[in-house]
Each structure stands twice: as C-alpha cells, then as structure tokens.
Write an enzyme that holds these catalytic residues in place. Structure first.
Site, PDB file in Angstrom:
ATOM      1  N   GLY A  19     140.635 118.288 -69.485  1.00  0.00           N
ATOM      2  CA  GLY A  19     139.599 117.349 -69.066  1.00  0.00           C
ATOM      3  C   GLY A  19     138.266 117.743 -69.688  1.00  0.00           C
ATOM      4  O   GLY A  19     138.136 118.815 -70.295  1.00  0.00           O
ATOM      5  N   SER A  21     134.318 118.868 -70.119  1.00  0.00           N
ATOM      6  CA  SER A  21     133.526 119.955 -69.551  1.00  0.00           C
ATOM      7  C   SER A  21     132.878 119.436 -68.257  1.00  0.00           C
ATOM      8  O   SER A  21     132.333 118.324 -68.237  1.00  0.00           O
ATOM      9  CB  SER A  21     132.442 120.369 -70.558  1.00  0.00           C
ATOM     10  OG  SER A  21     131.616 121.355 -69.995  1.00  0.00           O
ATOM     11  N   GLY A  22     132.983 120.201 -67.203  1.00  0.00           N
ATOM     12  CA  GLY A  22     132.400 119.790 -65.928  1.00  0.00           C
ATOM     13  C   GLY A  22     133.295 118.887 -65.092  1.00  0.00           C
ATOM     14  O   GLY A  22     132.917 118.482 -63.992  1.00  0.00           O
ATOM     15  N   GLY A  24     136.017 119.717 -63.636  1.00  0.00           N
ATOM     16  CA  GLY A  24     136.496 120.441 -62.444  1.00  0.00           C
ATOM     17  C   GLY A  24     137.703 121.326 -62.699  1.00  0.00           C
ATOM     18  O   GLY A  24     138.336 121.805 -61.757  1.00  0.00           O
ATOM     19  N   SER A  93     141.045 121.283 -74.170  1.00  0.00           N
ATOM     20  CA  SER A  93     142.177 120.810 -74.997  1.00  0.00           C
ATOM     21  C   SER A  93     142.066 119.313 -75.285  1.00  0.00           C
ATOM     22  O   SER A  93     142.874 118.520 -74.801  1.00  0.00           O
ATOM     23  CB  SER A  93     143.523 121.166 -74.370  1.00  0.00           C
ATOM     24  OG  SER A  93     143.576 120.946 -72.985  1.00  0.00           O
TER      25      SER A  93
END
Ligand code: ADP
Length: 184
Positions: A19, A21-22, A24, A93
C-alpha cells in the site's frame, strides 16, 4: 485451570502488506505480530524502512532498485517460512510484477492490500514525506511522482480510512482463520 494454547501453522506463511506510504502497513504489521506472538506463534516482521536500513544500503528508488529490495525481502521470508515462521512483510511494493514474483517464490503467500486513498495518506503524512514529495525535495515518491499499481486481485483488502487499526487487524486474523491458514 488455564488452557494451554498452542498456535499451529503447518507451513510457513508470508503476510504481505502492500500500500501507499502512510496507508497503515507498519501499524497493522505491529498489531498483527504482537497478536500472533501472544498466541505463541513464531513470527517475524520485515518492515520496508528497516530492510532498507539493514540490507538495502546503496539501493535507491528506481524500478530496478525497488525490485532488488523486494528480492531480498522475499529471500529472507522464504528462509523464515521454511522453519514455520509466519513472516509479516510491510513494504510499499508498488509494482504488480514484484508482488507476482513474491507470490511465485513463496508458497504461503497472502497479499493484503492496505487500501487508503492518497489524499488521506497525504493528510496523515506520518513521516512528513508527502510534503517533501510535493515540493520535489523527494523525487520518485510513490503516489506523487512514481507509480503505485494497486493489486487487482489481492487475498484481502483492508480499508484503513474507514476502520480502526484494531478492526483491520481483527479482519485479517479472521480471514486467516477462515481460510485455515492460521489456527489455534
Ligand atoms: P505505512 O507503514 O503504510 O507507511 P504507517 O503505519 O506508518 O503507514 O502509518 C499509518 C498511520 O495511519 C498511523 O498514524 C495510524 O495510526 C493511522 N491509521 C488510522 N487508521 C488506521 C488503520 N485502520 N490501519 C492502520 N493505520 C491507521
């Protein structure tokens, strides 16, 4: 009498959190590893930032370098899996082909899309990186100046903008249990 609980995972498992950045990933990975450890399960957490600090020196953020970083994570996850260790990997990724590579290499691969809209990640700006990416101070930043190819068919999608971290973690544990990938 206190019941003795033995966590049982017949083969290794890699829970791959992808996912923005940020989104979770690390938060969920921390909750998940804590929970599994409490249950007596052998578990390791490979976090993207930590991987880059420890094994990724010299690697940048080109497509090739990002791939190399993933290759190293997959190698370690494979070793751990062989010994029955559940491995939680939290790495952006961003490219579908690097995740396909991980799936191909790791027999117990579970792709979890930690899904959070870019504007929410940007408001969270946990590490202050989005602000720097917007000004161009950080180049090749996923979601801003570098692609993120959202998983087309992940095993599980967690919407972190709509649920608490605990709810997301419970959903993940339930999914693993329902699919008999994890049992107590
Ligand atoms: P990443 O590892 O994907 O870069 P982090 O876990 O470091 O992201 O940061 C995510 C931020 O979002 C944290 O501040 C966390 O508390 C917050 N957050 C809010 N809701 C959720 C949720 N449902 N799951 C995970 N994190 C959440």
């Amino acid at each position: 009498m206190t019941a003795q609980v033995h966590a049982h995972t017949p083969n290794g498992l890699t829970i791959w959190l992808t996912g923005l950045s940020g989104a979770g990933k690390s938060t969920l990975a921390a909750l998940l590893t804590d929970r599994l450890r409490e249950q007596g399960q052998a578990v390791e957490w490979l976090d993207g930032d930590e991987l880059r600090r420890s094994l990724g020196r010299g690697l940048g953020f080109s497509r090739e370098d990002r791939f190399e970083n993933i290759r190293r994570a997959v190698y370690i996850a494979g070793l751990l899996n062989r010994h029955g260790v559940i491995t939680v990997v939290s790495v952006i990724s961003p490219y579908a082909d690097m995740r396909s590579y991980a799936r191909q290499e790791l027999p117990g691969f579970v792709e979890v899309y930690v899904d959070c809209p870019l504007p929410v990640c940007e408001v969270r700006d946990v590490k202050g990186l989005y602000a720097k990416a917007r000004t161009g101070e950080i180049p090749c930043f996923t979601g801003i100046s570098d692609p993120y190819e959202a998983p087309a068919d992940p095993e599980l999608k967690l919407h972190t903008a709509e649920r608490t971290p605990e709810q997301c973690m419970e959903k993940l544990i339930s999914w693993l249990t329902e699919h008999r990938l994890y049992q107590l």
